[in-house]
Design an enzyme around this catalytic site. Sequence first.
Site, mmCIF file in Angstrom:
data_model
loop_
_atom_site.group_PDB
_atom_site.id
_atom_site.type_symbol
_atom_site.label_atom_id
_atom_site.label_comp_id
_atom_site.label_asym_id
_atom_site.label_seq_id
_atom_site.Cartn_x
_atom_site.Cartn_y
_atom_site.Cartn_z
ATOM 1 N N CYS A 124 116.094 105.148 111.497
ATOM 2 C CA CYS A 124 116.528 103.879 111.693
ATOM 3 C C CYS A 124 116.025 102.997 110.591
ATOM 4 C CB CYS A 124 116.667 103.078 113.110
ATOM 5 S SG CYS A 124 117.701 104.200 114.088
ATOM 6 N N GLU A 125 116.048 103.149 109.295
ATOM 7 C CA GLU A 125 115.475 102.309 108.310
ATOM 8 C C GLU A 125 116.288 102.437 107.102
ATOM 9 O OE1 GLU A 125 111.979 101.056 107.516
ATOM 10 O OE2 GLU A 125 111.113 101.817 109.341
#
Length: 426
Positions: free
Chosen positions: A354-355
């Site tokens: 999640c980046e």
Amino acid sequence: MDHFTYKNRTLHCDDVPVPALAEKYGTPLYVYSRKTLTHHLKQIQAAFKPVDPLVCYSIKTNGNLHIARLMVEGGAGCDVTSGGELFRALKAGCPGSKIVFAGAGKTDAEIRMAFENDVFLFNVESEGELDAIAAIARAMGRTANVALRVNPDLPPKTHAKTDTSVKGVKFGLDIDTVLEFAQKVVKNPHVKVIGLHMHLGSPILSVEPYRQGIVKGMVLIEKLRAQGHGINVWNMGGGFGIHYKKNEALPAAAFAEVIVPGIQESGCKLVLEPGRFIVGNAGLLVSRVIYTKDSGGKHFVIQDAAMNDLIRPTLYDSFHRIWPVASLPGFDAPEDFQVENAGTVKCDVVGPVCESGDFLAKDRYLPPLVRGDLLATFSAGAYGMAMASNYNGRPRAAEVMVDGGQHHLIRRRETFEDLIRPEIEC
Ligand SMILES: *Cc1c(COP(=O)(O)O)cnc(C)c1O
């Protein structure tokens, strides 16, 4: 020569088809070629043979015990940057007499550990460190062999995060003040300044920085000798670049050509600390496509390797070749990869983390991929697994060593239990 080749459109490591490895060990998976590792070490040993160097493999580049042991068995020593790496080098069978200890922030405990294991050389980076080493040496009744790490203040030569010899970085002693500090310890019986150390940065794709480093180092060595220091070791560090894109790197012989004459003139023993040159192109990261999708005008290939497995693209804007393990007809050499072609699609290769910064490649032309396809990220052996983390609750990848038709696991895939093991039970 890296022993990763396409045969009948399928990527092999030596004689082993990569799909068989992915099947047996799962993905993401680091695959190393034993022959490539030894080949690269031998190239350095051969190129610098005229000065019989101590080649210290840089443990931080890829510290897997099997790789470190292979280097030690091949005649290398080890370059370590922490107590943890010293522990690892010793576990790999490296004698302390072939270990050099670098790092700008050695703690008292690490310095003591180095004495207890009789390391060959401390690469010293500050006046405070010199004082600390002297004090601990006195308390332990020892004498430290020291190389002063100098920052030779050269023009920028690589990515800012890995350039270690420009003015203003934390590494080494300023070339303007190193003599001042050296003067203070001339008579200290617990610190013997026997060498000069310069690690210029990494990766370096030109001999020019080494040429300039040699010139500046030669002047310094003469001045240190005039102060009364018996300088007989010259540690030129590591930094030799590798092929990430095509054939941009220089052979070891090119670096030797500029380094060897200077070493001969200095009368010093040469120490080298190669890491990337040895292991970079000896490793592959194999991953499997989970989904593909189009969004925001882009085509995304979402696969199961992420920034926690290989952070170099995110951290250093690095380029790694990526290509399907099952290639297209006519595409079987790195020169053919990533070309805009009727059969390829422009895409971003990203992971599940999640980046937005979680990617392995951006705007690459790859053959159309579907769920389940295998991808190979090349030149991933250096600073890949070494910098891997558990971010996003991701167990770290497995590592496998291939030699001819043989393969064996050299690090098992982490489990969910591994993720919480050091935490205190609640
Ligand atoms: C990282 C490092 C190396 C290894 O650099 P490579 O580019 O991987 O060869 C060598 N010496 C020191 C002091 C380092 O910090």
